[in-house]
Scaffold this active site. Sequence first.
Site, mmCIF file in Angstrom:
data_model
loop_
_atom_site.group_PDB
_atom_site.id
_atom_site.type_symbol
_atom_site.label_atom_id
_atom_site.label_comp_id
_atom_site.label_asym_id
_atom_site.label_seq_id
_atom_site.Cartn_x
_atom_site.Cartn_y
_atom_site.Cartn_z
ATOM 1 N N TYR A 70 3.205 0.650 3.178
ATOM 2 C CA TYR A 70 2.629 -0.166 4.256
ATOM 3 C C TYR A 70 1.605 -1.681 4.074
ATOM 4 O O TYR A 70 2.102 -1.683 2.469
ATOM 5 C CB TYR A 70 1.711 0.073 5.189
ATOM 6 C CG TYR A 70 2.802 1.462 5.254
ATOM 7 C CD1 TYR A 70 3.575 1.308 6.593
ATOM 8 C CD2 TYR A 70 2.889 2.362 5.037
ATOM 9 C CE1 TYR A 70 4.492 2.854 7.186
ATOM 10 C CE2 TYR A 70 2.954 3.867 4.946
ATOM 11 C CZ TYR A 70 4.258 3.749 6.200
ATOM 12 O OH TYR A 70 4.689 5.408 6.643
ATOM 13 N N HIS A 71 2.421 -2.907 4.472
ATOM 14 C CA HIS A 71 1.797 -3.793 4.387
ATOM 15 C C HIS A 71 1.847 -4.982 3.111
ATOM 16 O O HIS A 71 1.386 -5.250 2.242
ATOM 17 C CB HIS A 71 -0.675 -3.654 4.077
ATOM 18 C CG HIS A 71 -1.133 -3.092 5.125
ATOM 19 N ND1 HIS A 71 -1.518 -1.861 4.250
ATOM 20 C CD2 HIS A 71 -0.664 -2.396 6.226
ATOM 21 C CE1 HIS A 71 -1.677 -0.654 5.903
ATOM 22 N NE2 HIS A 71 -1.471 -1.630 6.773
ATOM 23 N N PRO A 72 2.930 -5.085 3.046
ATOM 24 C CA PRO A 72 3.506 -6.512 1.823
ATOM 25 C C PRO A 72 2.743 -7.723 1.648
ATOM 26 O O PRO A 72 1.808 -7.770 2.433
ATOM 27 C CB PRO A 72 4.318 -6.618 2.125
ATOM 28 C CG PRO A 72 4.846 -6.096 3.559
ATOM 29 C CD PRO A 72 4.144 -5.087 4.170
ATOM 30 N N HIS A 106 0.866 -1.266 -0.249
ATOM 31 C CA HIS A 106 0.080 -0.192 -0.102
ATOM 32 C C HIS A 106 1.080 1.657 0.191
ATOM 33 O O HIS A 106 1.484 1.494 1.214
ATOM 34 C CB HIS A 106 -1.133 -0.364 1.160
ATOM 35 C CG HIS A 106 -1.819 -0.621 1.196
ATOM 36 N ND1 HIS A 106 -2.383 -1.607 1.869
ATOM 37 C CD2 HIS A 106 -2.646 -1.528 0.088
ATOM 38 C CE1 HIS A 106 -3.032 -2.180 1.741
ATOM 39 N NE2 HIS A 106 -3.771 -2.587 0.496
#
Lengths: 508, 151
Positions: A442-444, A282
Amino acid sequence: MILGPTDVKGDVSRSVDVVVIGSGAGGGPIAKELAGEGHSVVVLEEGGHFTREDFNLDPADSYMKMYRDAGQTITLGVPFILLPMGKTVGGTTTVNSGTALRMQRPVLKKWQLTHGLTEIGEDELNLIYGHLEEYLFVKRADPEVAGKVATTFLSGAEKLGLSCGWLPRNAKECEGFGACAFGCPSGSKQSVDVSFIPDAVKAGADIYTRCRAEELRVSSGRAAGVRGRFLDPATGRPNGKRIEIEARVTVLAAGAVFTPYLLLRQGLANSSGQVGNNLQIHPATQTVALFDEPLGPPKGIPQCCYVDEFKGEGIMLEGGTVPPEIHALALPFAGRRNARLMASYPNMGIFGGMVSESDSHGRVLDLRRPGNRPAMLYNLRGRDVEKARAATVLMAEIWFAAGAKRVFTPFAGHYEITGPRDLRRLERSRVRAGDILGMSAYHPLGTCRMGSDPKWSVVKHTCESWDLEDLYICDGSVLPSSPGVNPQLTIMAMAMRCAGFIDERLSA
Amino acid sequence: MRLLSGRHLRELMEAYVGEPEGLPPIDLEGQSAFIEEYFAAGAPELKMLFAVCGIALRALSIFLKGKPFSRLTSHEKDELLNRVMSSRNPLLRGVAVLPGLPLLMSYYRRPEVAVPLGFDAKALKEESNLRVVTRDRSLPPKAGQGGEVGK
C-alpha cells in the site's frame, strides 16, 4: 459542481486560475483551499463519483468500480506484489482504512538532513496536522465498536507486554460496518470525497469525473493547463469528448504512480532524472488465526488497532477483519483445506504486518501499455524480507498469546504454525522474497521527491517543479521517503502547505 | 469471450472451492459471468495469465500426477493444487495461486454462501442506512473520545 461525462454535452474548453489533476489526498485539499480563497478551480478525476448509497459492502463490486484495474495492479519483480489503488472521487482515501497518523518525528529529521528540507518545520507541520485532525474528526477507534478480532489481538499483545493501542482514524461516529476499503456505507469515514471535495464544490470548484488527463499544456517554458478526454463509464474508454483547461497554475496530484507516468510520457520536469525513481511502498504480510470459539459478528473496524513495539525497525502491525471473499484468499491453501478452514470463518481473525520503513526501491517505467496502465518495477530486498518475516512471527506470537490454536502465514514452507516449535522454525529459516505467497502493498510514495537540490529532486519544498514554472506536484510522489506510518494525513498536510504557496503566487 | 471452456472452468472451480460442508455447490453460470466481468474491469494481462495458469495446471497434472487434470479424483486435484501452491519456486506457485483469486472470490461473494458464514452484506447495508453520519459538528462527542492524536 461535480460533472460526469453525461453532464458534458460536447468538448469542454475553459480558462481558470488552477487546474488540479486528481481528487485524492493531495488534490482534494488543494482544490478546497484555493477555491475557498476565491480562485477559480477545476479538478479532473479519472474515476467516477460514488456516494454512500452506492457503497454496498460488496468487495468485488467496489474493486471493479472504485479501484484502478479492479484492484489487480501488480508490481513486476520478486515477489509479484498486489498494489491496490483507488480510482474514484477522493482517490484512495475513499477506499482506505481511515488510519490518520502523523508522520514520525525522526523521519522529518531525516528529510531535513538528507534531503535539505529545512523549510518544513516541525511546528508548522504540527499546526497543519492539528487543523486536519479537527477538520476530519480524527479520534482513536472506539474499542466498543472495534470488533472482537481487534480486541482479541490487542489482548494478546498486552499479555506479551508490547506497545500497542487504538489507531487514530478520520471517522466520525463510526459504528464498525467493516467496509472501509469498499466505501464507508454510513458516511462515517471522512475521506476526501465526503470532506474536502464537497467543501471545494461549495466554494465554487468544478470537478470533472471520468475525465483522464492526457497531456500537460506547456507554453513558453511554463505549465499552462491540461488536455484530456472523457471516458465512457461502462467501458472506461474515451467517449469522444475532449477537455482542454488553460490555467495559471497546474497541480499534478494523480498519485505516486500516475503523476510520474504522465511526466515521463511527455518528458517533462525531469532534468534530475528522478521522475519515476525511488518508488517506495509499504509491503505487507498477513496472518490468519484460528480459534476454538467464534470471534463475534463480522461487524468491527477493519483497521483499528496497532502494535508499534518495533516501529523503530520499520515494522507496524495494523488490522482487523475482512469479508469471506477476501478471507478465503488470505488462506495459503486451495480446495478442501481451504474449504475446511472457511467453514470456521467466524472463528478466524486476520491481521496485517506492514514494513513501514522499507529499504527497497522500485520505479515507474515509461512503458506504454494499453488503457493508460503504467508498469512498476519493484524487488523486495533481503532486509525487507527479514522485516516481513519478523512481522509475521510477531503476529503469530500475539495470536497464540491471545488463545489461537493455529496460525496461517504466507511464507512457503511455513503456511501452518501450530505452536512455538513451528514459530522457531520460521524464525530460523532462510527466507527469500520469492517465498512470500500473494504479498500486497500500500501507499506508493517518492517518485517525484521533493528536496533542496534540483540535481536530486523533482520539486522544491513548496511542491513547485524545479524545471517547469507554474507546475506543482502534490501527492504521495513528493514525499522523499515513507513517513513511517500510513501517509494520508502527511500527504494532506503537504497539500495544505502547497495550497498556501500557490495562493501566494496567484495573489501576487 | 470465455477464457476457458465451461468444462475446464467448472473443474477448476470445483477443485479450488473444494465442496465446503453445509454450503451450496458452485454456480458455473453465475460465477463465470462474475469472473468475466471482473477481468474485463481489470488489467488485460491478468485475464491472459488466468488462462495460461489454467493450461499450465493441466500440464502439471500430467507431469506430477501422470494423468490429465480432468481424470484426477477430487482428492488428487486437491493434492496437486496444494503441492504446487507450497512450492518455493514463485513462478510455479503463482500458477496455483493466481486462478484462486477470481475462483474463490466468485464463490464466497455469493450471498447464499456468505450469509451462512455470518457475513450478511445486505443486512449490514440496511443497518448502515439507519445510521447515516453527516459532517454536522453539533453532536457532542461520546464520553472518553477526545481528539488526542500522535504518539
